[in-house]
Structure formats: structure tokens, C-alpha cells
Design an enzyme around this catalytic site. Structure first.
Site, PDB file in Angstrom:
ATOM      1  N   ASP A 130      14.699   8.214  -4.111  1.00 26.34           N
ATOM      2  CA  ASP A 130      14.723   7.132  -3.141  1.00 26.34           C
ATOM      3  C   ASP A 130      15.546   5.976  -3.716  1.00 26.34           C
ATOM      4  O   ASP A 130      15.251   5.475  -4.811  1.00 26.34           O
ATOM      5  CB  ASP A 130      13.302   6.660  -2.836  1.00 26.34           C
ATOM      6  CG  ASP A 130      12.424   7.800  -2.327  1.00 26.34           C
ATOM      7  OD1 ASP A 130      12.554   8.164  -1.160  1.00 26.34           O
ATOM      8  OD2 ASP A 130      11.629   8.329  -3.146  1.00 26.34           O
ATOM      9  N   ASP A 163      -3.785  -2.703  11.905  1.00 20.44           N
ATOM     10  CA  ASP A 163      -2.978  -3.895  11.673  1.00 20.44           C
ATOM     11  C   ASP A 163      -2.154  -4.224  12.915  1.00 20.44           C
ATOM     12  O   ASP A 163      -2.668  -4.129  14.048  1.00 20.44           O
ATOM     13  CB  ASP A 163      -2.073  -3.669  10.444  1.00 20.44           C
ATOM     14  CG  ASP A 163      -1.776  -4.959   9.721  1.00 20.44           C
ATOM     15  OD1 ASP A 163      -0.774  -5.598  10.077  1.00 20.44           O
ATOM     16  OD2 ASP A 163      -2.541  -5.339   8.801  1.00 20.44           O
ATOM     17  N   PRO A 171      12.948   5.791   9.355  1.00 21.06           N
ATOM     18  CA  PRO A 171      13.330   7.036   8.660  1.00 21.06           C
ATOM     19  C   PRO A 171      12.501   7.314   7.416  1.00 21.06           C
ATOM     20  O   PRO A 171      12.446   8.472   6.990  1.00 21.06           O
ATOM     21  CB  PRO A 171      14.806   6.795   8.319  1.00 21.06           C
ATOM     22  CG  PRO A 171      15.019   5.325   8.420  1.00 21.06           C
ATOM     23  CD  PRO A 171      14.066   4.841   9.466  1.00 21.06           C
ATOM     24  N   ASP A 172      11.883   6.281   6.833  1.00 18.34           N
ATOM     25  CA  ASP A 172      11.068   6.493   5.640  1.00 18.34           C
ATOM     26  C   ASP A 172       9.597   6.711   5.975  1.00 18.34           C
ATOM     27  O   ASP A 172       8.780   6.886   5.078  1.00 18.34           O
ATOM     28  CB  ASP A 172      11.201   5.268   4.713  1.00 18.34           C
ATOM     29  CG  ASP A 172      11.513   5.655   3.275  1.00 18.34           C
ATOM     30  OD1 ASP A 172      11.585   6.861   2.997  1.00 18.34           O
ATOM     31  OD2 ASP A 172      11.671   4.745   2.437  1.00 18.34           O
ATOM     32  N   ASP A 183      -2.875   1.200  20.849  1.00 18.18           N
ATOM     33  CA  ASP A 183      -2.522  -0.220  20.878  1.00 18.18           C
ATOM     34  C   ASP A 183      -3.604  -0.957  21.646  1.00 18.18           C
ATOM     35  O   ASP A 183      -3.636  -0.945  22.883  1.00 18.18           O
ATOM     36  CB  ASP A 183      -1.157  -0.406  21.552  1.00 18.18           C
ATOM     37  CG  ASP A 183      -0.706  -1.865  21.539  1.00 18.18           C
ATOM     38  OD1 ASP A 183      -1.537  -2.750  21.234  1.00 18.18           O
ATOM     39  OD2 ASP A 183       0.478  -2.112  21.843  1.00 18.18           O
ATOM     40  N   ASP A 188      -2.364   0.435  25.400  1.00 15.23           N
ATOM     41  CA  ASP A 188      -1.558   1.610  25.675  1.00 15.23           C
ATOM     42  C   ASP A 188      -1.563   2.523  24.457  1.00 15.23           C
ATOM     43  O   ASP A 188      -2.147   2.209  23.422  1.00 15.23           O
ATOM     44  CB  ASP A 188      -0.123   1.215  26.083  1.00 15.23           C
ATOM     45  CG  ASP A 188       0.586   0.384  25.014  1.00 15.23           C
ATOM     46  OD1 ASP A 188       0.453   0.703  23.803  1.00 15.23           O
ATOM     47  OD2 ASP A 188       1.256  -0.600  25.385  1.00 15.23           O
ATOM     48  N   HIS A 197       4.206  -6.690   9.664  1.00 15.24           N
ATOM     49  CA  HIS A 197       3.174  -6.607   8.627  1.00 15.24           C
ATOM     50  C   HIS A 197       2.651  -5.181   8.469  1.00 15.24           C
ATOM     51  O   HIS A 197       2.566  -4.635   7.361  1.00 15.24           O
ATOM     52  CB  HIS A 197       2.033  -7.572   8.989  1.00 15.24           C
ATOM     53  CG  HIS A 197       1.018  -7.773   7.903  1.00 15.24           C
ATOM     54  ND1 HIS A 197      -0.177  -7.106   7.876  1.00 15.24           N
ATOM     55  CD2 HIS A 197       1.030  -8.585   6.824  1.00 15.24           C
ATOM     56  CE1 HIS A 197      -0.879  -7.505   6.834  1.00 15.24           C
ATOM     57  NE2 HIS A 197      -0.167  -8.405   6.160  1.00 15.24           N
ATOM     58  N   TYR A 300     -18.089  -7.046   2.600  1.00 16.51           N
ATOM     59  CA  TYR A 300     -19.229  -6.209   2.980  1.00 16.51           C
ATOM     60  C   TYR A 300     -19.486  -5.160   1.897  1.00 16.51           C
ATOM     61  O   TYR A 300     -18.549  -4.658   1.258  1.00 16.51           O
ATOM     62  CB  TYR A 300     -18.974  -5.515   4.314  1.00 16.51           C
ATOM     63  CG  TYR A 300     -18.913  -6.449   5.505  1.00 16.51           C
ATOM     64  CD1 TYR A 300     -19.883  -7.423   5.705  1.00 16.51           C
ATOM     65  CD2 TYR A 300     -17.883  -6.347   6.433  1.00 16.51           C
ATOM     66  CE1 TYR A 300     -19.830  -8.269   6.787  1.00 16.51           C
ATOM     67  CE2 TYR A 300     -17.819  -7.197   7.535  1.00 16.51           C
ATOM     68  CZ  TYR A 300     -18.798  -8.160   7.695  1.00 16.51           C
ATOM     69  OH  TYR A 300     -18.745  -9.013   8.773  1.00 16.51           O
ATOM     70  N   SER A 361      -2.716  -8.501   1.089  1.00 17.53           N
ATOM     71  CA  SER A 361      -2.370  -7.492   2.095  1.00 17.53           C
ATOM     72  C   SER A 361      -1.569  -6.356   1.471  1.00 17.53           C
ATOM     73  O   SER A 361      -1.681  -5.198   1.882  1.00 17.53           O
ATOM     74  CB  SER A 361      -1.542  -8.127   3.221  1.00 17.53           C
ATOM     75  OG  SER A 361      -2.347  -8.894   4.072  1.00 17.53           O
TER      76      SER A 361
END
Length: 888
Positions: A130, A163, A171-172, A183, A188, A197, A300, A361
Site C-alpha cells: 500500500d 457513525d 477503492p481501499d 441510514d 433509507d 468521520h 458503561y 475517535s
């Protein structure tokens, strides 16, 4: 030795040495065991302890068991064994570098080992093709490249990225993407990323490896998208809950959740518990506020909370921290995929296709990727076991063992896939201690114990030690393999100071690795809010000082739940705030300070300041050498009160003053004494007394004074001594009782009349009686009587003793009678007492008899004379009658 790696044909074989080599090389050089081949004395140790390989001497019975015991005795642990044809030919062990020489010497001396060599590192020079792999510093840091020699992942492991969606045509990513998500923002079946993100997270987890495109993901697993955050990166809890539940229902094994809030949501927790209950591993970001406060859902119990580290394995400046952190992972300047089309983050300056982002994140998907590799390597493992493996194999950072910054440490993919399951192991996985503890708090300390071994355990003993002493303990009757036992322990710190708090799980039979049985932390117990002052009347100005609140925020301050104002915090979360106590009754009220993350309170006592009633009593006139006694009375609201006399100052006529000691006599009653000297100034004196009375809701003060005159004499005041007590005479006067030291009075006895006596003293004439002056005859010698009085010893002359009563004449004073029945007398006195006559009486009688004899002789002589005259001139029968010579 390199022949064992013949399978790596065409691969470049290199031997790599890493840290902590030099200190251990000399140990091998000084050992006579077989020296490692082909390394010129170089050795590899993965930190301290040293990891070494021991060749088992198979000619010795029980050599393997004896070596295991030797390793344990030297503080080490067995990592794995190398079997061949049913026999163990070698063991891999971790031993503290300080004890390595002991292990070598004892293994050699007992003939248990054929060789001991470092766990050398042979690395196939595999580098993904890569093109942007070199930008991914995090993958070598977590040793993902090493882990890929064991497993690169398995497409049966589905990871749900909950998220902003995913650019699933990237492509990756497209070859590892599965269209199972939804969604929930736009309702949808097209969870396409409109922020950027979510695509960045997906690339960290599962970008296609060695596809000559872009970057490499941690694991080659399946990625699905649940879009519950909108283009701005925000989302409603209802959509997030839908997304969690749907991901579970679609078959996801791991949930990656790089979002959260400071607020605990019941709905989100319900959804998390749904996932946990279905055997799904839930991983979440710890938050980017650099706070020691819980961030949900990461905090939690069912969730793996991931903190962020940088390239140097130090805490990311923004990363939250606390006892709820499970592990840490790279989260600074992380390179990953971005949508191939324009999204919201492009408007903030980020590139399309690929770019760097920072945050917890980014740390979360690194931990998710390692967890996916673990499950790929151990497909039959439970979610709890994967969770334990993630922590158990992490590289320890910070202080030894678990800490609140890094949790168990930074994830290590290589260790995670190489570490074999243990037969017996109890793992003190996590504890829940309030971030802020104040003196007097009842602290509920939750401890999660994971049975990390393959055998179920009974009677698991968990202890809480504070400064080395057991504060609480609990026994769990049964813990199944791969399950958690949640234990609640109690602690009640009373002092404001730093405590060492240790949670300890007693090892079970057969458990060899005990380093994960204990967590020790230091807890700084202190007040978050202090008041100055903490008590006072209505209207008092109170300064509230707060620490460790949310930095650069506003803190609400209330008194008795009545809002009194906002306090602004500084960069450290500290503040000061002043208010005046509003009208309230006299009792203890709560002053509360709170923001969105921190709540604290302190007590303020409103006190009654009604003046204390103080009274002083003393005679109006006193005399030199007198002991002056003052009576002090204190009362509050009409009732006697035990006050504290803070001052008793006697002011004198010459302008000087003197502090007098005060003695408590009874409730609300006190006494002070002062002896007037012989040369005391005459005139007016005054005693000023100040007292304070303090109770739970009372703070009262009072002052009083009393004056008196000092006179040089008692004359004219009808002074009478009525008693003596321990050298102090009690004199009754027209003005009352006066106490005077007798040695200063210089009194002498001047007159006795019956029982009454008159004394002459330095203060003038004083009347008294024999009883008051202690008149007592203590001895009689001859006619001398020795008499004891409070004024001293005096002598008198005994003039008569009759019926054990003596009449005694005191020269210049008078005559007294006294009982002498118990008085010792000498022999001459006893002889003189015959017939109750005294010696002087016999002398008087003798002189009387002599006079009588003389008178008789005179009469005889006169008669003779008269007869001669008659013979010479008078006739018979005319004799004159005899003269009366005294009636005899």
C-alpha cells in the site's frame, strides 16, 4: 537454528534486537549453558521482564515441571511451550532481568536445561505494498505487521461502524464492505458518509491490505455501516440506539462507536446492554476533553473504553482519563481513508481520499481492529474473553499495572494473537471509583473480575486494601469461564489526604500468572468545595473555593437550594466565588456547586448571635491581705450556659491590670480569686470578664464588669472572725464576708471576756470567740499552761483546777476557763491538786495559820500582862472580859 524458518524462502531474514539488551547480554556471557548461535552475544528482550527460551533436558524426569516451578520462584511466568512428538522440547518464559542470573545458575546446577537463550526475533521483511503505508506510524507501533504473520483477519468477523456512514465505494474499502447497515438519519438503505468521520474510522479498521492502493487496515474483516450521525457529526440518541440494535441483529460481532456525551442516556445504555447480552463486543472512544470524568457510552461497564496515545506512547493531550479506561491506542495524527467525494470535513480543510485526523475517535478503531484479529485467531472465543485478551496483552504504559491514563496499556496486536488461552486465570479487569472523593464520603467501589481462564472457578475472594489494611472484602460463589463477576466494595475515608487503594483477587489453585490479580491506585481525598468561613450569622460574607470542575466553564452556586450566582472556572477548573448569607434560621444548610460534569457541596451553619448574658459578682469593699472571690455567671436566652471565659482582666487604681485564672464550678457558674497584697493600693478596682458560648447553631459573646473598693482597715465595719479554713480567716463584716490570710493579718489576742475575744490586726480591731480562734490548752507544767490558737501559741498561769476545769490567767488579756481533762500535766501539778487545792491555795492557808498563831500568842501575852497589873493594884473578882481577838 535458522533452518526452522526455511519456509520463508525468498524472504529477507533479519535478526532484530530491541530494548533492554545490554543489561541481559552479560548474563548469558557469564553462563556456561549453550550460548545462542549466530548472534554474537546479541539478545532480544521485549522489555523487562526478559523473555527467554529454555531447552528442556528430556533425560531428566519431571524436568518441565521443575523448570516451571523454578521460573515461578524467580518471579517469572511461563508464556508457552514448544511440543514435538508429544514431548515439550522448550519453554518460553518471562523472567525479571534482575533474577535472570539466578534462573540460569539454578537451571544449570540442577541439570534441567540444555540451553537458555533469548527469545530472538526473526522477521520476514513483509511490507504491505500500500503506497501510503509509510504514513501509518500506528501500525508498527501496535505491531500489526507482526500480527499479520499469524493472522490478517477473517471476513466472517463483521465490524459495524456506527457513525456518519462510510464511502463504501472507496477503492481501499469496497472489497471489505458488506451492505448490511442502514441510514437512520435519512431513513433509507444507503448509509453513505456525508461528513468524512465514519470513512476515516473504517479505513483504520479494515482498509484492504496490500492492494497497491492507499493504506493498510489493521484487520482484513468485514465492515458494515450504521449511519446515525448527520453531516455535522451529531445525532439523536434514538437513531444511535436503532443503529446499535440493528447492527447486532445483522450479525455484527464488534461495534465501533467513536462518539459520545458527558450525559448518561438510559436509552443508549439499554441498546448497549442489548448488544452485550447477545455476545457482541462494544468498543467506544473515551472522549477528547482531557477530563477525569465519565464519557458515555465508553464509561458503561459493558463497553471497552479506549484512550488515545501519540507516536511516543504518551497520553494524547486531549484524551479523557479515569478508572473506566480499558486500554489505549494510537489517536494522534492518524492517516486513513476519506470519502472520494466532497463532504463536510472538506469544508474544514481536510482532503478527499486520504488525510490525517486526531482524536480518541481514531484510537477506538485501532483497538477494534486488534479485537477483530483476536477473534479471527480464536473464533470460538467469547466477547468477554476477547475483551480480556485485548487488555491482558496490552503494552503497559505509565506506572506499573493498570492506571487511569492508559488503562491496561496500549494495545499490541502481535501479543494479542500470539498469547494462548490460560487454564486458570482471574483477571481484575476493571474498577469503578468516583473520580472525586471527599472526606466522609461512603465510596462504593465496583470491581469487575474476569475469569480469563478456560476453567470455571468457585469461591473467588476479592479484597479491598487501604494503606495495606483490609477495608472490605467479598466472596463470589461461582464464576464461569469467560464471564465477569461484579463486586461492590465499600470504603469510608475520613481524612483529607492521599491513600493507597489496592484491589486484589486471591489466586485460585493452579493460577500461575498473578500480576493481573491486583490493581493499586493512589486516591487523593480532598474537598472539592471549601467555605471561608463555614459558619456565621445571616449576612456573613462567604468565599466559596472550588477545584477540579470543568475548565473554562460556569459553575452554579446555591445556598439552601436557592441560586446565589455563577462562578467562572479557570483553565484548571478552579474558581472562587463570594456571597452573603441570606436570611435563614439558625441551622446547617448546604452550599452546592455544580456544572455539567462535577457536583460538590459543603455545609454552612447559620448561627444565632444573640448576646451572651454575663454577670460578675463581688463584695463592694475589700481589704488588704484579703482573698477576693469573684463569681461569674453566664446564660444564653435565659438558661445557664457553659461558656468559655476568654478574658478576666482586673484593672487596678494605679492603671495596671492583671489577668485572673477562672475556674468552672457548675453549669454557667465560674469562680476567680485574687489575693490583695499588704501594700495594695486603696481605691476602686474593676474586673472585666469576656465570655463566648458556641453550640451547633449558636455563636454568642458577652462582656460584663464589676468594681469594688479596697479599704486599709476593717475598723468601723463590725469585723468578726467566724472561722478559719486552711490558714484563711473568714471575717464577717457589715459589708459581707471577707477572706483574709492569717499570716498576712498579723492578729494578736488583746482581750478575753468569757467566750468573747478581741483581736488586734493590721486591718484593725476584730472580734471573735474562743471557738473561732481555736483556743485549746495542750499542756500544763506547774502553773504554766500552754495554749494553742490559730494565731499561734500563748502561755497563761493556772490559778485553779476544779472538776477538770482550769482557770487560767493570761497576762494583759484576762482570765479564761478551759477543759483540761485531756491535757497532760507533770507530777508537781498532780500533787498540788489534792483536795482540788492548788499550790497558791496552800500557801495562802499556811500564811493564814501563821497569822492565827501569831494572834493567839498576842492574846496570851496580853492576858499575862493584865494579870500582872491586877496583882499590883486591883482586887480579885474584877478581871476585865477578854478582848475579841478575831473570833477565835
Amino acid at each position: 537454528m535458522l533452518k526452522h524458518f526455511a519456509a520463508f524462502v525468498l524472504a529477507l531474514i533479519v535478526v532484530v534486537s530491541v530494548n533492554n539488551v545490554a543489561s541481559c547480554v552479560s548474563v548469558f556471557q557469564n553462563s556456561s549453558l549453550a550460548e545462542p548461535k549466530g548472534h554474537s552475544g546479541l539478545a532480544l528482550f521485549n522489555g523487562d521482564p526478559c523473555r527467554v527460551v529454555i531447552g528442556v533436558n528430556q533425560t531428566r524426569p519431571r524436568a518441565c515441571d521443575d523448570l516451571t516451578n523454578l521460573v515461578l520462584r524467580t518471579g517469572g511466568k511461563s508464556v508457552s511451550k514448544v511440543p514435538a512428538k508429544g514431548q515439550t522440547i522448550a519453554m518460553v518464559v518471562d523472567v525479571p532481568s534482575a533474577n535472570l542470573s539466578i534462573l540460569l545458575n539454578e537451571a544449570e546446577g540442577a541439570g534441567l536445561a540444555r540451553y537458555v537463550e533469548p527469545n530472538m526475533v526473526f522477521k520476514a521483511q513483509f511490507v504491505p505494498n500500500d503506497p501510503y503505508y509509510s504514513n501509518q506510524w500506528a501500525l508498527p507501533k501496535i505491531q500489526a505487521d507482526w500480527a499479520w504473520n499469524t493472522t490478517k483477519g477473517n471476513s466472517s468477523i463483521i465490524v459495524a461502524v456506527i457513525d456518519t456512514g462510510i464511502d463504501y465505494n472507496h477503492p481501499d474499502l469496497k472489497n471489505n464492505y458488506v451492505a448490511l447497515g442502514y441510514d437512520w438519519v435519512n431513513n433509507d438503505n444507503n448509509p453513505l458518509d456525508d461528513n468524512g468521520h465514519g470513512t476515516h474510522l473504517a479505513g483504520i479498521i479494515g482498509a484492504v491490505l496490500s492492494n497497491a492502493v492507499g493504506i493498510a487496515g489493521v484487520g482484513q474483516v468485514s465492515i458494515m455501516a450504521e449511519k446515525a450521525l448527520n453531516s455535522t457529526g451529531y445525532g439523536f440518541e434514538i437513531d444511535l440506539a436503532y443503529a446499535i440494535i440493528d447492527a447486532v441483529d445483522q450479525g455484527a460481532r464488534i461495534l465501533s462507536m467513536s462518539w459520545g456525551s458527558d450525559y448518561d442516556s438510559f436509552l443508549i445504555h439499554d441498546a448497549v446492554q442489548y448488544a452485550y447480552g447477545h455476545g457482541v463486543l462494544v468498543v467506544a472512544a473515551a472522549g477528547n476533553s482531557n477530563l477525569n470524568s465519565k464519557f458515555y457510552p465508553a464509561a458503561y461497564d459493558e463497553v471497552v473504553a479506549v484512550a488515545a496515545t501519540d507516536q511516543f506512547d504518551t497520553k494524547a493531550a486531549f484524551s479523557n482519563w479515569g478508572s473506566w479506561i480499558a486500554v489505549s491506542a494510537p489517536g494522534v495524527h492518524v492517516y486513513s481513508t476519506m470519502p472520494t467525494y466532497h463532504v463536510a470535513l472538506n469544508d474544514e480543510g481536510y482532503n478527499m481520499d486520504y488525510d490525517y485526523l486526531s482524536g480518541t475517535s481514531m484510537a477506538c478503531p485501532h483497538a477494534v481492529g486488534v479485537a477483530a484479529l483476536i477473534w479471527s485467531r480464536f473464533p470460538n472465543a467469547t466477547a468477554n474473553w476477547v475483551r480480556g485478551q485485548l487488555s491482558f496483552t496490552a503494552d503497559d504504559l505509565g506506572g506499573p499495572g493498570f492506571d487511569v491514563v492508559y488503562g491496561a496499556g496500549r494495545v499490541n496486536a502481535r501479543k494479542a494473537v500470539e498469547q494462548e488461552p490460560l487454564q486458570q486465570d482471574l483477571f481484575l479487569f476493571r474498577y469503578d471509583l468516583p473520580a472525586l472523593v471527599q472526606p466522609g464520603d461512603m465510596v462504593f467501589l465496583g470491581v469487575n473480575v474476569l475469569n480469563f481462564g478456560s476453567s470455571s472457578e468457585s469461591n473467588v475472594n476479592v479484597r479491598l486494601l487501604v494503606d495495606g489494611s483490609v477495608a472490605d472484602s467479598a466472596v463470589v460463589g461461582y464464576v464461569a469461564s469467560g464471564s465477569f463477576a461484579n463486586v461492590m466494595l465499600l470504603w469510608n475515608p475520613l481524612e483529607s489526604r492521599t491513600y493507597n487503594v489496592t484491589m486484589y483477587v486471591l489466586p485460585v489453585a493452579g493460577e500461575t500468572i498473578v500480576s493481573d490479580n491486583v490493581i493499586s491506585v493512589t486516591v487523593n481525598v480532598h474537598f472539592l468545595v471549601t467555605l471561608n468561613p463555614s459558619r456565621g450569622p445571616v449576612g456573613t460574607g462567604v468565599t466559596v473555593t472550588g477545584v477540579e470542575f470543568t475548565p473554562n466553564g460556569l459553575v452554579s452556586v446555591t445556598f439552601n437550594d436557592m441560586f446565589v450566582g455563577y462562578a467562572a472556572t479557570d483553565d484548571f477548573g478552579d474558581f472562587t466565588f463570594t456571597f452573603n448569607v441570606p436570611f435563614s434560621t439558625a441551622e446547617t444548610w448546604l452550599v452546592k456547586a455544580y456544572d455539567s460534569n462535577v457536583f460538590a457541596e459543603a455545609n454552612f451553619t447559620v448561627v444565632d448571635v444573640t448576646p451572651l448574658n454575663v454577670q460578675v459578682d463581688v463584695g463592694a469593699i475589700q481589704f488588704r491581705d484579703e482573698i477576693v472571690t469573684f463569681q461569674v455567671y453566664t446564660a444564653f436566652n435565659g438558661s445557664a450556659a457553659n461558656a468559655t471565659v476568654t478574658s478576666a482582666l482586673l484593672y487596678k487604681p494605679d492603671g495596671s491590670n492583671e489577668t485572673l485564672p477562672v475556674q468552672s464550678v457548675a453549669q454557667g457558674l465560674y469562680k476567680a480569686s485574687y489575693t490583695l497584697p499588704s501594700n495594695a493600693s486603696t481605691g476602686s478596682y474593676a474586673l472585666v470578664v469576656t465570655a463566648e458560648y458556641s453550640a451547633s447553631t449558636v455563636q454568642s459573646k458577652g462582656t460584663a464588669f464589676k468594681s469594688f473598693l479596697v479599704s486599709p482597715t476593717l475598723s468601723g465595719w463590725n469585723a468578726r472572725l467566724i472561722g478559719v479554713d486552711e490558714g484563711v480567716g473568714v471575717i464577717q463584716t457589715d459589708l459581707g464576708l471577707v477572706n483574709v490570710r492569717l499570716d498576712a493579718l498579723n492578729a494578736t489576742l488583746t482581750r478575753v471576756e468569757g467566750e468573747s475575744v478581741t483581736l488586734n490586726s493590721s486591718l484593725g480591731t476584730i472580734q471573735s470567740d474562743l471557738g473561732a480562734i481555736g483556743f485549746n490548752v495542750i499542756a500544763i507544767s506547774g502553773t504554766t499552761a500552754t495554749i494553742e490558737t490559730v494565731l499561734g501559741i500563748i502561755n497563761g498561769t493556772v490559778t485553779e483546777i476544779k472538776d477538770e476545769k482550769a482557770t487560767i490567767l493570761i497576762q494583759g488579756v484576762g482570765q479564761v476557763e478551759s477543759d483540761v481533762s485531756n491535757v497532760e500535766r507533770d507530777v508537781s501539778t498532780l500533787k498540788a491538786e489534792r483536795g482540788n487545792w492548788t499550790v497558791p491555795q496552800y500557801a495562802i492557808l499556811a500564811s493564814t495559820l501563821v497569822a492565827a498563831v501569831a494572834a493567839l500568842l498576842s492574846v496570851v501575852m496580853l492576858r499575862r500582862k493584865k494579870s500582872v497589873v491586877r496583882v499590883e493594884g486591883e482586887p480579885r473578882g474584877h478581871e476585865a472580859p477578854p478582848e475579841n481577838v478575831g473570833g477565835i
